[in-house]
Design an enzyme around this catalytic site. Structure first.
Site, PDB file in Angstrom:
ATOM      1  N   GLY A  23       0.793  -1.233   0.000  1.00 50.42           N
ATOM      2  CA  GLY A  23       0.000   0.000   0.000  1.00 50.42           C
ATOM      3  C   GLY A  23       0.818   1.271   0.000  1.00 50.42           C
ATOM      4  O   GLY A  23       0.340   2.324   0.424  1.00 50.42           O
ATOM      5  N   SER A  24       2.048   1.213  -0.534  1.00 51.75           N
ATOM      6  CA  SER A  24       2.833   2.463  -0.570  1.00 51.75           C
ATOM      7  C   SER A  24       2.158   3.480  -1.497  1.00 51.75           C
ATOM      8  O   SER A  24       2.245   4.691  -1.266  1.00 51.75           O
ATOM      9  CB  SER A  24       4.279   2.199  -1.001  1.00 51.75           C
ATOM     10  OG  SER A  24       4.365   1.878  -2.361  1.00 51.75           O
ATOM     11  N   ASN A  25       1.488   3.006  -2.530  1.00 50.75           N
ATOM     12  CA  ASN A  25       0.773   3.943  -3.412  1.00 50.75           C
ATOM     13  C   ASN A  25      -0.468   4.505  -2.738  1.00 50.75           C
ATOM     14  O   ASN A  25      -0.794   5.677  -2.930  1.00 50.75           O
ATOM     15  CB  ASN A  25       0.427   3.264  -4.742  1.00 50.75           C
ATOM     16  CG  ASN A  25       1.648   3.192  -5.641  1.00 50.75           C
ATOM     17  OD1 ASN A  25       2.049   4.207  -6.210  1.00 50.75           O
ATOM     18  ND2 ASN A  25       2.276   2.024  -5.705  1.00 50.75           N
ATOM     19  N   MET A 101      -4.155  -6.972  -6.808  1.00 51.19           N
ATOM     20  CA  MET A 101      -3.564  -8.011  -7.641  1.00 51.19           C
ATOM     21  C   MET A 101      -4.573  -8.984  -8.261  1.00 51.19           C
ATOM     22  O   MET A 101      -4.187 -10.021  -8.769  1.00 51.19           O
ATOM     23  CB  MET A 101      -2.509  -8.776  -6.832  1.00 51.19           C
ATOM     24  CG  MET A 101      -1.328  -7.908  -6.497  1.00 51.19           C
ATOM     25  SD  MET A 101      -0.659  -7.094  -7.988  1.00 51.19           S
ATOM     26  CE  MET A 101       0.711  -6.186  -7.307  1.00 51.19           C
ATOM     27  N   LEU A 103      -7.897  -9.471 -11.039  1.00 49.64           N
ATOM     28  CA  LEU A 103      -8.634  -8.821 -12.120  1.00 49.64           C
ATOM     29  C   LEU A 103     -10.049  -8.552 -11.633  1.00 49.64           C
ATOM     30  O   LEU A 103     -10.610  -9.366 -10.885  1.00 49.64           O
ATOM     31  CB  LEU A 103      -8.692  -9.738 -13.351  1.00 49.64           C
ATOM     32  CG  LEU A 103      -7.378  -9.943 -14.110  1.00 49.64           C
ATOM     33  CD1 LEU A 103      -7.588 -10.934 -15.249  1.00 49.64           C
ATOM     34  CD2 LEU A 103      -6.856  -8.616 -14.626  1.00 49.64           C
ATOM     35  N   ASN A 118      -6.274   1.868 -13.019  1.00 52.28           N
ATOM     36  CA  ASN A 118      -5.277   0.927 -12.512  1.00 52.28           C
ATOM     37  C   ASN A 118      -3.885   1.508 -12.680  1.00 52.28           C
ATOM     38  O   ASN A 118      -3.621   2.268 -13.608  1.00 52.28           O
ATOM     39  CB  ASN A 118      -5.379  -0.391 -13.298  1.00 52.28           C
ATOM     40  CG  ASN A 118      -4.397  -1.446 -12.807  1.00 52.28           C
ATOM     41  OD1 ASN A 118      -4.243  -1.651 -11.605  1.00 52.28           O
ATOM     42  ND2 ASN A 118      -3.708  -2.104 -13.731  1.00 52.28           N
ATOM     43  N   HIS A 120       0.069   0.377 -13.202  1.00 48.19           N
ATOM     44  CA  HIS A 120       0.814  -0.804 -13.651  1.00 48.19           C
ATOM     45  C   HIS A 120       2.292  -0.445 -13.830  1.00 48.19           C
ATOM     46  O   HIS A 120       2.608   0.569 -14.460  1.00 48.19           O
ATOM     47  CB  HIS A 120       0.231  -1.323 -14.976  1.00 48.19           C
ATOM     48  CG  HIS A 120       0.838  -2.620 -15.396  1.00 48.19           C
ATOM     49  ND1 HIS A 120       0.462  -3.841 -14.851  1.00 48.19           N
ATOM     50  CD2 HIS A 120       1.821  -2.899 -16.281  1.00 48.19           C
ATOM     51  CE1 HIS A 120       1.176  -4.800 -15.400  1.00 48.19           C
ATOM     52  NE2 HIS A 120       2.010  -4.266 -16.269  1.00 48.19           N
TER      53      HIS A 120
HETATM   54  C1  GAR Z   1       2.862  -1.240  -7.615  1.00 51.80           C
HETATM   55  O1  GAR Z   1       4.158  -1.235  -8.152  1.00 51.80           O
HETATM   56  C2  GAR Z   1       1.833  -1.391  -8.719  1.00 51.80           C
HETATM   57  O2  GAR Z   1       2.219  -0.791  -9.913  1.00 51.80           O
HETATM   58  C3  GAR Z   1       1.789  -2.889  -8.858  1.00 51.80           C
HETATM   59  O3  GAR Z   1       1.844  -3.376  -7.554  1.00 51.80           O
HETATM   60  C4  GAR Z   1       2.655  -2.497  -6.771  1.00 51.80           C
HETATM   61  C5  GAR Z   1       1.945  -2.218  -5.476  1.00 51.80           C
HETATM   62  O4  GAR Z   1       2.778  -1.516  -4.595  1.00 51.80           O
HETATM   63  N1  GAR Z   1       0.590  -3.310  -9.536  1.00 51.80           N
HETATM   64  C6  GAR Z   1       0.566  -4.303 -10.399  1.00 51.80           C
HETATM   65  O5  GAR Z   1       1.540  -4.968 -10.682  1.00 51.80           O
HETATM   66  C7  GAR Z   1      -0.785  -4.541 -11.022  1.00 51.80           C
HETATM   67  N2  GAR Z   1      -0.681  -5.471 -12.089  1.00 51.80           N
HETATM   68  P1  GAR Z   1       2.198  -0.881  -3.271  1.00 51.80           P
HETATM   69  O6  GAR Z   1       1.328  -1.950  -2.591  1.00 51.80           O
HETATM   70  O7  GAR Z   1       3.413  -0.561  -2.445  1.00 51.80           O
HETATM   71  O8  GAR Z   1       1.393   0.318  -3.628  1.00 51.80           O
END
Ligand code: GAR
Length: 216
Positions: A23-25, A101, A103, A118, A120
């Site tokens: 969940g850093s995003n 993660m 669909l 989304n 990616h």
């Molecule tokens: C992120 O890098 C995002 O782009 C990727 O998962 C990571 C989640 O990081 N998403 C995918 O690969 C989707 N296909 P986070 O949990 O630290 O935000």
């Protein structure tokens, strides 16, 4: 056609954020947008995983959370409809998949038309799927990047909103590249949300695959 333009009144633009892991995003959205001058609020954080660190981040920011583990449902459709109902109950105007993660099903998308985006970690349409950073490195590509796109019924195929390139260094490891990709993601995703919430994102009428951004 405006995609999920913001309400004109004082009420904040309401986000639902879906996470599966760290969940850093989500944290970057909390830090940059939640209750900011952009008048955006995260109304609900949803996960398929009880242990997702993103749930802790949300709770620490005082944001409501809900967990829908796949194992609690017989079918994906049932799972997604339950999740959609909870997002609707929170009057969410945009659903953000931020490291989610799984669909989402067409039935879920039908409930939020043009309102699911989304993140990616590759320059789509290159390297879609579940392990894009590893796939990019294995392929020997020298440039990769980050894509924020609308979700359609395919896997990582929807109209692209924002993209930014990231150079792959010769001594990069998956981890070092992931870290630099994350830095870009933490800027690009909040920016895309802000543009949508501000009603500055639309689709080209002649080619709806092409997203049009209003000049800022
Ligand atoms: C992120 O890098 C995002 O782009 C990727 O998962 C990571 C989640 O990081 N998403 C995918 O690969 C989707 N296909 P986070 O949990 O630290 O935000």
């Amino acid at each position: 056609m405006n995609a999920a333009a913001a309400d004109t009144g004082e009420r904040p633009f309401r986000l639902g954020v879906l996470v599966s892991g760290s969940g850093s995003n989500l944290q970057s959205i909390i830090d940059k947008l939640h209750h900011s001058s952009a008048n955006i609020e995260i109304a609900l954080v949803v996960s398929d995983n009880h242990k997702a660190q993103g749930l802790t981040r949300a709770a620490e920011a005082g944001i409501s959370t809900a967990v829908f583990p796949m194992i609690d449902f017989e079918e994906r459709l049932e799972h997604d409809l339950a999740m959609a109902a909870e997002l609707e109950r929170h009057e969410v105007e945009l659903v953000v998949l931020a490291g989610y993660m799984m669909l989402v099903t067409p039935a879920f998308l039908d409930r939020f038309p043009y309102k699911v985006i989304n993140l990616h970690p590759s320059l789509l349409p290159a390297f879609p799927g579940g392990s894009p950073i590893e796939d990019t490195m294995d392929y020997g590509a020298r440039v990769t990047g980050v894509t924020v796109h609308y979700v359609d019924e395919g896997a990582d195929t929807g109209p692209i909103i924002l993209q930014e390139a990231v150079e792959i260094k010769y001594n990069d490891t998956v981890q070092s590249l992931r870290e630099r990709i994350h830095e870009v993601e933490h800027r690009l995703l909040p920016r895309a949300i802000e543009l949508i919430a501000g009603g500055r994102v639309s689709f080209d009428e002649e080619n709806p695959r092409r997203v049009v951004l209003e000049d800022t």
